[in-house]
Design a protein around this motif. Structure first.
Motif, PDB file in Angstrom:
ATOM      1  N   THR A 169       0.823  -1.213   0.000  1.00  0.00           N
ATOM      2  CA  THR A 169       0.000   0.000   0.000  1.00  0.00           C
ATOM      3  C   THR A 169       0.853   1.258   0.000  1.00  0.00           C
ATOM      4  OG1 THR A 169      -0.098  -0.009   2.422  1.00  0.00           O
ATOM      5  CG2 THR A 169      -1.837  -1.197   1.227  1.00  0.00           C
ATOM      6  N   ARG A 170       2.153   1.108   0.164  1.00  0.00           N
ATOM      7  CA  ARG A 170       3.009   2.288   0.189  1.00  0.00           C
ATOM      8  C   ARG A 170       3.198   2.840  -1.210  1.00  0.00           C
ATOM      9  NH1 ARG A 170       8.081   0.230   3.654  1.00  0.00           N
ATOM     10  NH2 ARG A 170       7.835  -1.510   2.206  1.00  0.00           N
ATOM     11  N   LEU A 171       3.236   4.154  -1.298  1.00  0.00           N
ATOM     12  CA  LEU A 171       3.446   4.805  -2.588  1.00  0.00           C
ATOM     13  C   LEU A 171       4.914   4.721  -3.002  1.00  0.00           C
ATOM     14  CD1 LEU A 171       1.244   7.969  -1.967  1.00  0.00           C
ATOM     15  CD2 LEU A 171       0.615   5.931  -3.264  1.00  0.00           C
ATOM     16  N   VAL A 172       5.795   4.813  -2.031  1.00  0.00           N
ATOM     17  CA  VAL A 172       7.237   4.749  -2.284  1.00  0.00           C
ATOM     18  C   VAL A 172       7.778   3.486  -1.632  1.00  0.00           C
ATOM     19  CG1 VAL A 172       9.461   5.900  -2.000  1.00  0.00           C
ATOM     20  CG2 VAL A 172       7.391   7.265  -2.315  1.00  0.00           C
ATOM     21  N   THR A 173       8.487   2.687  -2.401  1.00  0.00           N
ATOM     22  CA  THR A 173       9.038   1.427  -1.912  1.00  0.00           C
ATOM     23  C   THR A 173      10.554   1.415  -2.095  1.00  0.00           C
ATOM     24  OG1 THR A 173       8.617   0.418  -4.068  1.00  0.00           O
ATOM     25  CG2 THR A 173       6.927   0.138  -2.366  1.00  0.00           C
ATOM     26  N   PRO A 174      11.266   0.519  -1.391  1.00  0.00           N
ATOM     27  CA  PRO A 174      12.738   0.563  -1.400  1.00  0.00           C
ATOM     28  C   PRO A 174      13.379   0.400  -2.764  1.00  0.00           C
ATOM     29  CG  PRO A 174      11.951  -0.769   0.426  1.00  0.00           C
ATOM     30  CD  PRO A 174      10.758  -0.475  -0.424  1.00  0.00           C
ATOM     31  N   GLU A 175      12.752  -0.367  -3.663  1.00  0.00           N
ATOM     32  CA  GLU A 175      13.407  -0.642  -4.940  1.00  0.00           C
ATOM     33  C   GLU A 175      13.172   0.437  -5.985  1.00  0.00           C
ATOM     34  OE1 GLU A 175       9.327  -1.626  -5.992  1.00  0.00           O
ATOM     35  OE2 GLU A 175      10.567  -1.814  -4.189  1.00  0.00           O
ATOM     36  N   MET A 176      12.283   1.406  -5.693  1.00  0.00           N
ATOM     37  CA  MET A 176      11.995   2.457  -6.677  1.00  0.00           C
ATOM     38  C   MET A 176      13.214   3.349  -6.881  1.00  0.00           C
ATOM     39  SD  MET A 176       8.079   3.510  -5.585  1.00  0.00           S
ATOM     40  CE  MET A 176       7.928   4.745  -6.898  1.00  0.00           C
ATOM     41  N   LEU A 214      23.768   4.508   1.592  1.00  0.00           N
ATOM     42  CA  LEU A 214      24.908   5.380   1.319  1.00  0.00           C
ATOM     43  C   LEU A 214      24.894   6.606   2.220  1.00  0.00           C
ATOM     44  CD1 LEU A 214      27.386   5.946  -0.443  1.00  0.00           C
ATOM     45  CD2 LEU A 214      25.890   7.162  -2.021  1.00  0.00           C
ATOM     46  N   HIS A 215      23.695   7.146   2.493  1.00  0.00           N
ATOM     47  CA  HIS A 215      23.587   8.373   3.290  1.00  0.00           C
ATOM     48  C   HIS A 215      23.340   8.082   4.765  1.00  0.00           C
ATOM     49  CE1 HIS A 215      23.489  11.395  -0.048  1.00  0.00           C
ATOM     50  NE2 HIS A 215      23.235  10.287  -0.733  1.00  0.00           N
ATOM     51  N   ASN A 216      23.449   6.797   5.137  1.00  0.00           N
ATOM     52  CA  ASN A 216      23.363   6.415   6.540  1.00  0.00           C
ATOM     53  C   ASN A 216      22.045   6.857   7.176  1.00  0.00           C
ATOM     54  OD1 ASN A 216      24.373   5.121   8.785  1.00  0.00           O
ATOM     55  ND2 ASN A 216      25.443   6.921   9.567  1.00  0.00           N
ATOM     56  N   VAL A 217      20.951   6.583   6.482  1.00  0.00           N
ATOM     57  CA  VAL A 217      19.610   6.906   6.973  1.00  0.00           C
ATOM     58  C   VAL A 217      18.865   5.594   7.204  1.00  0.00           C
ATOM     59  CG1 VAL A 217      17.485   8.200   6.550  1.00  0.00           C
ATOM     60  CG2 VAL A 217      19.636   8.969   5.524  1.00  0.00           C
ATOM     61  N   PRO A 218      18.225   5.398   8.361  1.00  0.00           N
ATOM     62  CA  PRO A 218      17.407   4.190   8.551  1.00  0.00           C
ATOM     63  C   PRO A 218      16.367   4.076   7.449  1.00  0.00           C
ATOM     64  CG  PRO A 218      17.718   5.340  10.640  1.00  0.00           C
ATOM     65  CD  PRO A 218      18.264   6.240   9.567  1.00  0.00           C
ATOM     66  N   LEU A 219      16.331   2.928   6.785  1.00  0.00           N
ATOM     67  CA  LEU A 219      15.459   2.771   5.623  1.00  0.00           C
ATOM     68  C   LEU A 219      13.994   3.007   5.971  1.00  0.00           C
ATOM     69  CD1 LEU A 219      15.040   2.017   2.673  1.00  0.00           C
ATOM     70  CD2 LEU A 219      15.022  -0.397   3.343  1.00  0.00           C
ATOM     71  N   GLN A 220      13.549   2.457   7.094  1.00  0.00           N
ATOM     72  CA  GLN A 220      12.136   2.611   7.450  1.00  0.00           C
ATOM     73  C   GLN A 220      11.798   4.072   7.726  1.00  0.00           C
ATOM     74  OE1 GLN A 220       9.909   0.077   7.184  1.00  0.00           O
ATOM     75  NE2 GLN A 220       8.486   1.795   7.351  1.00  0.00           N
ATOM     76  N   GLN A 221      12.717   4.777   8.373  1.00  0.00           N
ATOM     77  CA  GLN A 221      12.504   6.205   8.638  1.00  0.00           C
ATOM     78  C   GLN A 221      12.386   6.984   7.337  1.00  0.00           C
ATOM     79  OE1 GLN A 221      15.388   8.051  11.315  1.00  0.00           O
ATOM     80  NE2 GLN A 221      15.337   9.924  10.103  1.00  0.00           N
ATOM     81  N   LEU A 222      13.280   6.689   6.385  1.00  0.00           N
ATOM     82  CA  LEU A 222      13.235   7.379   5.095  1.00  0.00           C
ATOM     83  C   LEU A 222      11.938   7.069   4.354  1.00  0.00           C
ATOM     84  CD1 LEU A 222      14.665   9.087   2.922  1.00  0.00           C
ATOM     85  CD2 LEU A 222      15.702   6.971   2.078  1.00  0.00           C
ATOM     86  N   ASP A 235       9.037   6.192   5.599  1.00  0.00           N
ATOM     87  CA  ASP A 235       7.904   6.856   6.256  1.00  0.00           C
ATOM     88  C   ASP A 235       7.806   8.312   5.815  1.00  0.00           C
ATOM     89  OD1 ASP A 235       7.297   4.525   7.536  1.00  0.00           O
ATOM     90  OD2 ASP A 235       8.274   5.079   9.436  1.00  0.00           O
ATOM     91  N   GLU A 236       8.950   9.004   5.790  1.00  0.00           N
ATOM     92  CA  GLU A 236       8.942  10.418   5.413  1.00  0.00           C
ATOM     93  C   GLU A 236       8.610  10.586   3.931  1.00  0.00           C
ATOM     94  OE1 GLU A 236      12.175  12.820   6.803  1.00  0.00           O
ATOM     95  OE2 GLU A 236      12.566  11.497   8.510  1.00  0.00           O
ATOM     96  N   LEU A 237       9.146   9.703   3.096  1.00  0.00           N
ATOM     97  CA  LEU A 237       8.868   9.794   1.662  1.00  0.00           C
ATOM     98  C   LEU A 237       7.398   9.538   1.364  1.00  0.00           C
ATOM     99  CD1 LEU A 237      11.991   7.976   0.157  1.00  0.00           C
ATOM    100  CD2 LEU A 237      11.473  10.410   0.023  1.00  0.00           C
ATOM    101  N   ASN A 238       6.817   8.560   2.013  1.00  0.00           N
ATOM    102  CA  ASN A 238       5.406   8.259   1.761  1.00  0.00           C
ATOM    103  C   ASN A 238       4.498   9.364   2.262  1.00  0.00           C
ATOM    104  OD1 ASN A 238       4.802   5.422   0.556  1.00  0.00           O
ATOM    105  ND2 ASN A 238       6.564   5.107   1.893  1.00  0.00           N
ATOM    106  N   GLU A 239       4.879   9.989   3.368  1.00  0.00           N
ATOM    107  CA  GLU A 239       4.100  11.132   3.838  1.00  0.00           C
ATOM    108  C   GLU A 239       4.166  12.276   2.830  1.00  0.00           C
ATOM    109  OE1 GLU A 239       1.694  13.524   6.110  1.00  0.00           O
ATOM    110  OE2 GLU A 239       2.108  11.376   6.322  1.00  0.00           O
ATOM    111  N   ALA A 240       5.375  12.537   2.290  1.00  0.00           N
ATOM    112  CA  ALA A 240       5.522  13.583   1.275  1.00  0.00           C
ATOM    113  C   ALA A 240       4.797  13.206  -0.012  1.00  0.00           C
ATOM    114  CB  ALA A 240       7.005  13.822   0.991  1.00  0.00           C
ATOM    115  N   ALA A 241       4.811  11.900  -0.374  1.00  0.00           N
ATOM    116  CA  ALA A 241       4.122  11.456  -1.585  1.00  0.00           C
ATOM    117  C   ALA A 241       2.623  11.687  -1.480  1.00  0.00           C
ATOM    118  CB  ALA A 241       4.424   9.978  -1.831  1.00  0.00           C
ATOM    119  N   ARG A 242       2.059  11.418  -0.311  1.00  0.00           N
ATOM    120  CA  ARG A 242       0.625  11.662  -0.139  1.00  0.00           C
ATOM    121  C   ARG A 242       0.288  13.141  -0.263  1.00  0.00           C
ATOM    122  NH1 ARG A 242       1.170   7.010   3.149  1.00  0.00           N
ATOM    123  NH2 ARG A 242       2.044   8.185   4.886  1.00  0.00           N
TER     124      ARG A 242
END
Length: 750
Positions: free
Chosen positions: A11-18, A58-66, A68-75
């Motif tokens: 259901t997520r708009l943004v997924t890790p492989e995109m 590469l940017h040392n960001v927790p994947l789940q945190q990223l 969550d923020e991307l999907n919120e911005a996508a909505r």
């Protein structure tokens, strides 16, 4: 993919492989999230062509945190009316371009060409240090170290460190102004070096005789001393301002990391060596006679080079490697205590190198030279230990054109340091008090083997990414790699043997021009990628090219550019976003037909047939997907379900490549250990590697990323011409497929 085969949410708009361009184009508000974590200035308007999961690592960001923020911005993007992407690059976003370009020019001119000419004259005439004025050698060294190494370090620091820290470059206009200041200072000192120090050794060499006559006629020494000293001062001022900008940037970021103190220490050594450069230029420029030359140059040249090579360059490389290599390639991350140990040991060893040699020259106490060799031994242990901790020569999660340079650079570091330790034994074996040839070979192994190859490797990775160029479509630089290493081997081995026989003189002379050719190939690639990046940023780059067939691996934009009439077919099959011209120029440039159909659930074979018909391609040129499957099915090569069943050497390499593929969320076990690979079939005659594999869930969003990782990794194996993936869920994956020892390591067995 989740442990235990948990079904991934779709259901997520943004997924890790995109891919980043795909995300930014679909959901423009996500650009702010990516910029927050260091994207700004990287890859043009929509970012580099890399998966979200790779960006997070590469940017040392927790994947789940990223996510969550991307999907919120996508909505939020879906709630708006405009999908237009606006990106206006600033000075800070593209500051690497002039620095890298200038550094490459210095490498080509003074590091490559001028060095090759000097080496040829010295090796052929067999006069070593005194076949040419010593100032000419100093000009080469200044151009290579301060012109190439320092400028590349400045450009990388201004561009990368703010992104590592999820911050912005402070005082960007000042940072940009440092470059002309540095170039002016370098030009002044290098020109002055051609006249200073004065030739004080009598020689019958025509080159030396004519140069002495020129100096007597024009006597430019006084003016050269002033110009060179001013040039050295301007370089010191530029270095000081560089450190100020970096200190403000790192402090403003307020994101301390273990490698930070190592970076600060390397900058202090850079500042000290730049200050010493002013003093020593005047000290060397006022040499009156031969005895003064031997005392001044012999005493202080080694400490200056040791401060530059070990204190600044080597320490900076080791420190940044702690951050770069584990995140960029998935190598094992050293324990946290290692950074503190590396900081203490490398600086103590460098201090011993810098202090012990001039004290020995003054006191002639051999215990001081023993301290010098002990410091070199400490550096060798540090490098070997760091290579071991990284498992640098093990299986990497990412394979690209830069990795071979980075690995060979560390290998040359070990060779160079071992040569330094062997120097006293070499002098004893050759019955010499001191060998200029061996010293030059030892330093060349460190400077051109270690430092040059590391810079070439890192820049060949980051420059295309910053420019927005697909790294998989760049020149692999194998020719440059071979030439640079061949030149190093011939130079180091040949100059070492030059003490024993003059017959290798021409071999040594050739080595410089071989290495120069490798530098030219690298520099040309770097300049070309920077130019492409500028065109991408301006939106004037197209993907039009001649294609004779449309295949599953053809990029969508390539088809649309070459056959615009196929747009109607794409729209008919439901690819509505392609109606937007911005999407056609960006996201479509990196998405293949196979990827697009898999994501949208479109029949690939039917789309291929209609696209070829619309493009007017001949039927016999088209190779259908069904025909490809039948060809693979009729292959006589057997399917092997375990690496131990492989009998062909290439098949063993394929299994090794698969063992280098990981799920970003389970980095402690590769896909073979997880039991995701059901079998491998290698068709030696056709060069086809077929991988039968599965995922923990048919709807897992990381699936595309893992499959692409498999394609790249297996596709990099020599002799493999085509990679075919047979994705199956029969039988379905379960925890029982994980190897017992791996289940225990993952904490799944008690």
């Amino acid at each position: 993919m989740r442990n235990g085969g948990e079904r991934c949410s779709d259901t997520r708009l943004v997924t890790p492989e995109m891919l980043l361009p795909e995300v930014v184009e679909k959901y423009p508000a996500t650009r702010k999230v990516f910029d927050k974590y260091g994207l700004r200035g990287c890859g043009g308007p929509t970012g580099p062509r890399e998966p979200v999961a790779w960006f997070a690592r590469l940017h040392n960001v927790p994947l789940q945190q990223l996510l969550d923020e991307l999907n919120e911005a996508a909505r939020k993007s879906l709630e708006g009316k405009s999908i237009e992407v606006r990106f206006e690059p600033t000075i800070a976003d593209t500051i690497y371009q002039p620095y890298f370009s200038a550094a490459a020019a210095f490498a080509v001119i003074f590091g490559g060409l001028w060095g090759a000419i000097l080496l040829a004259v010295m090796s052929i005439t067999y006069e070593v240090q005194f076949a040419v004025p010593y100032g000419w050698i100093l000009a080469h060294g200044q151009g290579m170290i301060s012109g190439f190494v320092v400028l590349m370090a400045m450009g990388f620091a201004f561009q990368a460190f703010p992104r590592f820290k999820h911050s912005e470059l402070q005082l960007p206009k000042l940072a940009f102004a440092i470059l002309p200041l540095m170039l002016l200072g370098l030009t002044g000192q290098i020109l002055a070096h051609f006249f200073l120090p004065k030739p004080v050794f009598p020689s019958e060499n025509p080159l030396m005789v004519n140069w002495l006559e020129f100096n007597k006629r024009f006597s430019p020494f006084g003016l050269s001393l002033v110009v060179g000293a001013l040039g050295a001062f301007l370089q010191w001022l530029a270095v000081t301002l560089f450190i100020v900008v970096m200190a403000l940037t790192l402090r403003r970021a307020n994101k301390p990391e273990p490698y930070d103190p190592i970076v600060y220490a390397s900058l202090i050594w850079l500042w000290l060596s730049a200050l010493a450069n002013i003093i020593l230029f005047v000290h060397w420029g006022t040499i009156p006679d031969r005895d003064a030359f031997i005392q001044r140059v012999g005493t202080w040249n080694a400490p200056l080079r040791d401060a530059q090579i070990f204190g600044f360059a080597a320490q900076l490389i080791l420190g940044v490697s702690l951050r770069f290599l584990p995140h960029a390639y998935g190598f094992r991350e050293p324990p946290r205590w290692w950074a503190k140990f590396l900081l203490f040991s490398s600086n103590l060893s460098t201090f011993a190198l810098v202090v012990s040699f001039p004290l020995y020259m003054a006191l002639r106490d051999h215990r001081l030279m023993a301290l010098y060799w002990f410091a070199l031994l400490a550096w060798l242990v540090l490098v070997v230990a760091q290579v071991s901790m990284f498992r640098l020569f093990g299986i990497a999660q990412e394979h690209d054109r830069a990795l071979k340079f980075i690995r060979s650079a560390y290998l040359w570091a070990v060779i160079g340091l071992a040569m330094g330790l062997a120097m006293p034994f070499y002098n004893i074996a050759t019955h010499q008090n001191f060998s200029h040839n061996y010293l030059a070979a030892y330093r060349h192994a460190l400077l051109s083997g270690f430092i040059l190859l590391m810079i070439v490797g890192v820049s060949s990775k980051v420059t295309p990414i910053l420019a927005g160029v697909d790294l998989r479509q760049t020149n692999p630089l194998w020719t440059a790699f071979v030439l640079l290493n061949l030149g190093n081997i011939l130079r180091v081995a040949g100059q070492t043997l030059l003490d024993l026989t003059s017959s290798v003189g021409f071999l040594v002379a050739a080595s410089g021009f071989i290495q120069w050719a490798g530098i030219i190939l690298w520099a040309d690639d770097l300049w070309n990628n920077i130019a492409i990046g500028r065109r991408i940023a301006k939106g004037v780059l197209t993907t039009a090219e001649e294609i004779t067939d449309i295949t599953p691996q053809t990029k969508v934009a390539t088809i649309l550019e070459r056959y615009p009439q196929t747009l109607e077919v794409f729209l008919r099959y439901g690819f509505a976003p392609l109606a937007n011209p911005v999407l056609r120029k960006t996201m479509a440039r990196v998405v293949t037909l196979e990827q697009a159909c898999r994501r949208e659930g479109v029949d690939l074979e039917a789309l291929l047939r209609d696209l070829r018909r619309a493009a007017g391609l001949e039927a016999e040129q088209a190779i259908s997907l069904e025909a490809s499957k039948q060809s693979a099915a009729t292959s006589e090569a057997p399917f092997h379900s375990d690496p131990s069943e492989a009998t062909d050497f290439t098949e063993k390499l394929i299994w090794a490549a698969l063992e280098g593929c990981y799920d970003p969320e389970i980095p402690d076990a590769n896909i073979v250990e997880l039991g995701l690979v059901y079998g491998v079939r290698w068709d030696k005659e056709k060069g086809i590697a077929e991988i039968r594999m599965t995922l923990t869930s048919p709807h897992c969003p990381i699936g595309d990323y893992i499959l692409e990782q498999v394609r790249q990794s297996v596709g990099s194996v020599p002799a493999v011409k085509e990679v075919r993936i047979d994705l199956t869920f029969d039988p379905p994956w379960s925890l029982d497929r994980i190897k017992p020892e791996v289940r225990q390591k993952l904490g799944l067995e008690w």
